[in-house]
Design a protein around this motif. Sequence first.
Motif, PDB file in Angstrom:
ATOM      1  N   ALA B  35       0.838  -1.217   0.000  1.00 53.53           N
ATOM      2  CA  ALA B  35       0.000   0.000   0.000  1.00 53.53           C
ATOM      3  C   ALA B  35       0.866   1.258   0.000  1.00 53.53           C
ATOM      4  O   ALA B  35       0.528   2.258  -0.648  1.00 53.53           O
ATOM      5  CB  ALA B  35      -0.924  -0.016   1.219  1.00 53.53           C
ATOM      6  N   ARG B  36       1.971   1.199   0.710  1.00 55.08           N
ATOM      7  CA  ARG B  36       2.832   2.391   0.831  1.00 55.08           C
ATOM      8  C   ARG B  36       3.324   2.849  -0.537  1.00 55.08           C
ATOM      9  O   ARG B  36       3.205   4.021  -0.892  1.00 55.08           O
ATOM     10  CB  ARG B  36       4.014   2.058   1.744  1.00 55.08           C
ATOM     11  N   LEU B  37       3.862   1.924  -1.346  1.00 58.97           N
ATOM     12  CA  LEU B  37       4.398   2.351  -2.641  1.00 58.97           C
ATOM     13  C   LEU B  37       3.280   2.598  -3.663  1.00 58.97           C
ATOM     14  O   LEU B  37       3.368   3.525  -4.464  1.00 58.97           O
ATOM     15  CB  LEU B  37       5.420   1.340  -3.182  1.00 58.97           C
ATOM     16  N   SER B  38       2.203   1.794  -3.588  1.00 58.47           N
ATOM     17  CA  SER B  38       1.076   2.026  -4.506  1.00 58.47           C
ATOM     18  C   SER B  38       0.520   3.421  -4.330  1.00 58.47           C
ATOM     19  O   SER B  38       0.257   4.129  -5.314  1.00 58.47           O
ATOM     20  CB  SER B  38      -0.074   1.052  -4.224  1.00 58.47           C
ATOM     21  N   SER B  39       0.315   3.830  -3.080  1.00 56.64           N
ATOM     22  CA  SER B  39      -0.305   5.144  -2.887  1.00 56.64           C
ATOM     23  C   SER B  39       0.682   6.254  -3.249  1.00 56.64           C
ATOM     24  O   SER B  39       0.285   7.278  -3.824  1.00 56.64           O
ATOM     25  CB  SER B  39      -0.860   5.303  -1.473  1.00 56.64           C
ATOM     26  N   ARG B  40       1.962   6.023  -2.986  1.00 54.04           N
ATOM     27  CA  ARG B  40       2.981   7.004  -3.379  1.00 54.04           C
ATOM     28  C   ARG B  40       2.964   7.211  -4.904  1.00 54.04           C
ATOM     29  O   ARG B  40       3.019   8.343  -5.394  1.00 54.04           O
ATOM     30  CB  ARG B  40       4.349   6.480  -2.910  1.00 54.04           C
ATOM     31  N   MET B  41       2.895   6.115  -5.651  1.00 49.73           N
ATOM     32  CA  MET B  41       2.903   6.229  -7.110  1.00 49.73           C
ATOM     33  C   MET B  41       1.580   6.804  -7.629  1.00 49.73           C
ATOM     34  O   MET B  41       1.573   7.590  -8.575  1.00 49.73           O
ATOM     35  CB  MET B  41       3.187   4.858  -7.759  1.00 49.73           C
ATOM     36  N   ALA B  42       0.469   6.425  -6.986  1.00 50.01           N
ATOM     37  CA  ALA B  42      -0.826   6.981  -7.399  1.00 50.01           C
ATOM     38  C   ALA B  42      -0.821   8.496  -7.232  1.00 50.01           C
ATOM     39  O   ALA B  42      -1.278   9.241  -8.122  1.00 50.01           O
ATOM     40  CB  ALA B  42      -1.953   6.345  -6.586  1.00 50.01           C
ATOM     41  N   GLU B  43      -0.266   8.972  -6.108  1.00 56.87           N
ATOM     42  CA  GLU B  43      -0.167  10.429  -5.876  1.00 56.87           C
ATOM     43  C   GLU B  43       0.625  11.124  -6.966  1.00 56.87           C
ATOM     44  O   GLU B  43       0.342  12.255  -7.346  1.00 56.87           O
ATOM     45  CB  GLU B  43       0.565  10.698  -4.554  1.00 56.87           C
ATOM     46  N   GLN B  44       1.670  10.454  -7.438  1.00 59.34           N
ATOM     47  CA  GLN B  44       2.543  11.074  -8.438  1.00 59.34           C
ATOM     48  C   GLN B  44       2.045  10.803  -9.859  1.00 59.34           C
ATOM     49  O   GLN B  44       2.688  11.235 -10.826  1.00 59.34           O
ATOM     50  CB  GLN B  44       3.977  10.556  -8.273  1.00 59.34           C
ATOM     51  N   GLY B  45       0.978  10.040 -10.005  1.00 58.94           N
ATOM     52  CA  GLY B  45       0.434   9.763 -11.330  1.00 58.94           C
ATOM     53  C   GLY B  45       1.322   8.867 -12.178  1.00 58.94           C
ATOM     54  O   GLY B  45       1.358   8.970 -13.409  1.00 58.94           O
ATOM     55  N   VAL B  46       2.051   7.987 -11.524  1.00 58.61           N
ATOM     56  CA  VAL B  46       2.965   7.085 -12.228  1.00 58.61           C
ATOM     57  C   VAL B  46       2.478   5.640 -12.045  1.00 58.61           C
ATOM     58  O   VAL B  46       2.086   5.258 -10.943  1.00 58.61           O
ATOM     59  CB  VAL B  46       4.403   7.268 -11.680  1.00 58.61           C
ATOM     60  N   VAL B  47       2.489   4.875 -13.137  1.00 60.20           N
ATOM     61  CA  VAL B  47       2.094   3.467 -13.056  1.00 60.20           C
ATOM     62  C   VAL B  47       3.139   2.698 -12.247  1.00 60.20           C
ATOM     63  O   VAL B  47       4.341   2.849 -12.484  1.00 60.20           O
ATOM     64  CB  VAL B  47       2.011   2.863 -14.480  1.00 60.20           C
ATOM     65  N   LEU B  48       2.701   1.881 -11.324  1.00 63.49           N
ATOM     66  CA  LEU B  48       3.623   0.988 -10.616  1.00 63.49           C
ATOM     67  C   LEU B  48       3.606  -0.369 -11.320  1.00 63.49           C
ATOM     68  O   LEU B  48       2.544  -0.955 -11.521  1.00 63.49           O
ATOM     69  CB  LEU B  48       3.185   0.839  -9.151  1.00 63.49           C
ATOM     70  N   ARG B  49       4.798  -0.820 -11.730  1.00 70.32           N
ATOM     71  CA  ARG B  49       4.930  -2.132 -12.385  1.00 70.32           C
ATOM     72  C   ARG B  49       5.815  -2.983 -11.469  1.00 70.32           C
ATOM     73  O   ARG B  49       7.045  -3.006 -11.612  1.00 70.32           O
ATOM     74  CB  ARG B  49       5.567  -1.957 -13.771  1.00 70.32           C
TER      75      ARG B  49
END
Lengths: 389, 389
Positions: B35-49
């Motif tokens: 959740a920590r990295l998913s939400s960080r990437m969602a905030e920045q508008g970057v896809v997490l792969r």
Amino acid sequence: MSGTDHQNGEAAATIGTLATPALLLDKNRLDCNLARLSSRMAEQGVVLRPHMKTAKSIDVAQRAYPSGAGPITVSTLAEAEYFAQHGFRDITYAVGLAPHTAARAMRLRKAGIDIKVLLDSPEQAAMLGAAGRAAGVIPSAFIEIDCDSHRGGLTGTDPKLLVVATALAEAGVKLTGVLTHAGESYSLSMPAALVAAAENERTVAVAAATTLRAAGHECPVVSVGSTPTAHFADDLTGVTEMRAGVYMFFDLVMHGVGVCTTDDIAISVLATVIGTKPEKGWILVDAGWMALSRDRGTAAQRVDQGYGLVCDVAGKIYPDLIVSQASQEHGILAIRPGSAHALPNLPIGAKVRIVPNHACATAAQHELYNVVSASSDAIHARWPRMRGW
Amino acid sequence: MSGTDHQNGEAAATIGTLATPALLLDKNRLDCNLARLSSRMAEQGVVLRPHMKTAKSIDVAQRAYPSGAGPITVSTLAEAEYFAQHGFRDITYAVGLAPHTAARAMRLRKAGIDIKVLLDSPEQAAMLGAAGRAAGVIPSAFIEIDCDSHRGGLTGTDPKLLVVATALAEAGVKLTGVLTHAGESYSLSMPAALVAAAENERTVAVAAATTLRAAGHECPVVSVGSTPTAHFADDLTGVTEMRAGVYMFFDLVMHGVGVCTTDDIAISVLATVIGTKPEKGWILVDAGWMALSRDRGTAAQRVDQGYGLVCDVAGKIYPDLIVSQASQEHGILAIRPGSAHALPNLPIGAKVRIVPNHACATAAQHELYNVVSASSDAIHARWPRMRGW
């Protein structure tokens, strides 16, 4: 054999068509290594009890015992169960006992396997006695002797030796003998020091057995062993059995110790070039630490081999070319610092063989051995490895 | 899920009854880390792969994507095939291409999997084009960019960048984008340096994409990533996707870098005491390098954690108790040199948890994850791992 034989049936695989990274095992070298220590021990009148922790393969064990199962050593009860399933019945489990392993070993004993276990405390003796009674069997145990401050065990003069032997007798456990392992011999490299380490291993074990026998304990077996001391022992008087494992394959650490030549090393990892960085003096291959292991056992030796020594696809060493760095699926090949040799010209798709630091660790990263020989590039068989605990 | 669920049916396993050594995975910590990295990437508008090379488990992947398969990264084609079989279709294979992997990747593409591959030379571009034609598909490739001299790839200003892009176009390969990995960030530990490494990773990748686009090449994806830079990046302008793997579990190396606390580390190895040597300050356990891996990644950090940090069975750290030495099936626990803490009293049979240096390497030594939580000692599930190439 449990492995797949490729001599009939499906299209013959070759080293050239193998997907990489892949573990290769040279059967001619394996046979030479097996014969070398077997004949050495036969000459000295000492039973060889090979340690299966390196190979973890029934096919390799059968190569060591072509005319039927003999005594073996194992490092896990999963190994004991696996080799027992394949007909091995005389098994020493050479890792200190815990309650759950005592119970599991006694289940094997109940099933007719002559398993011997290892301990060095009265607590373990009582625990093993209880496990034997629970299973309805009489356990057999070695007392672990510490000959070189390497790991577990009692020193040869520790008064606890007789305390443990008495505890075994009280617990209804048969004292099979004493067992020691000259683990510090791995850090040596001079023949005189290796001969001395072997002599120390012998004298400490024999002295412990003598102490036990003088106090009225039967102690039939004096078990010693490590690959270096097995090959350097001048005198094994009083020793009844020798344990060694990595001698089957050898590796760069054993080469650094001085027990073998690089031409004796029977396993290697086949890899493919996936990139080049001539400006950095690098060639990238698809064998990283997942295929080679993280073992850097040669780092403390006179010649640091990085993560392995690089050979051409036929097994000929490229002078001073080593795996200088490894990430999970990448190895970086580079010329050893200080060498005048040039980086070979290896384009994308070229294959190399990497000789590993530590056979036990590298082989453990793979599912199976691709069995090869010096005379052709055919894959003669695929021998599966077991794993887990 | 493909793992075994233990909530109904067979007698409940617990940490206390598990045979050791065994790999534990704390699902609450896993979920927090995801959740920590998913939400960080969602905030920045970057896809997490997410990179699946650490977990190698469909159950973990499904935990990362509870509402259906998403984009993933893999380190082997065996991983790509495994995750494809379990419904993942958007897969980047982030290791440099060789002829045999090109052909194998194109078989997956033919089967409908949107697999992207990685290369940095015109030779690989031609090879991939040929593999695509042979399979009857149009390949997709990333050009690998080297942002920190860590491994493979072209520097952002290398004139070969346009040569490779042209070779891809001529070979009939779709240029998906540029991909870089700030591998050198693993050696950092100061927040300002980590922010700078992330910014360097971004600027090099974005500049390479800009160069390609200016020359008329479509280059839709700018893919960056490493667990440290993913967590320290202040600005991801121009980046479209982030790759990271070890963030799911974390480990002592990541703790040393400063990305996580020890309480965030989701995996540990359960071990049993098999011997004590109070005169040497040693406790022996049944987890050696076979269970922990040979990874000594903290050796170069400010705090050397040996082969791992020792906790009680509930996960509470014993102050300054580390695995100071490891052989194949033995670990030696000792108090860190210089510490005033005393060795805890751990008798034969006592259980400990060992937090590893490197989650990717330690998990790879095991067949499965025993899934636990903070709230009980139950084994909630057993999640298998895949392996091999």
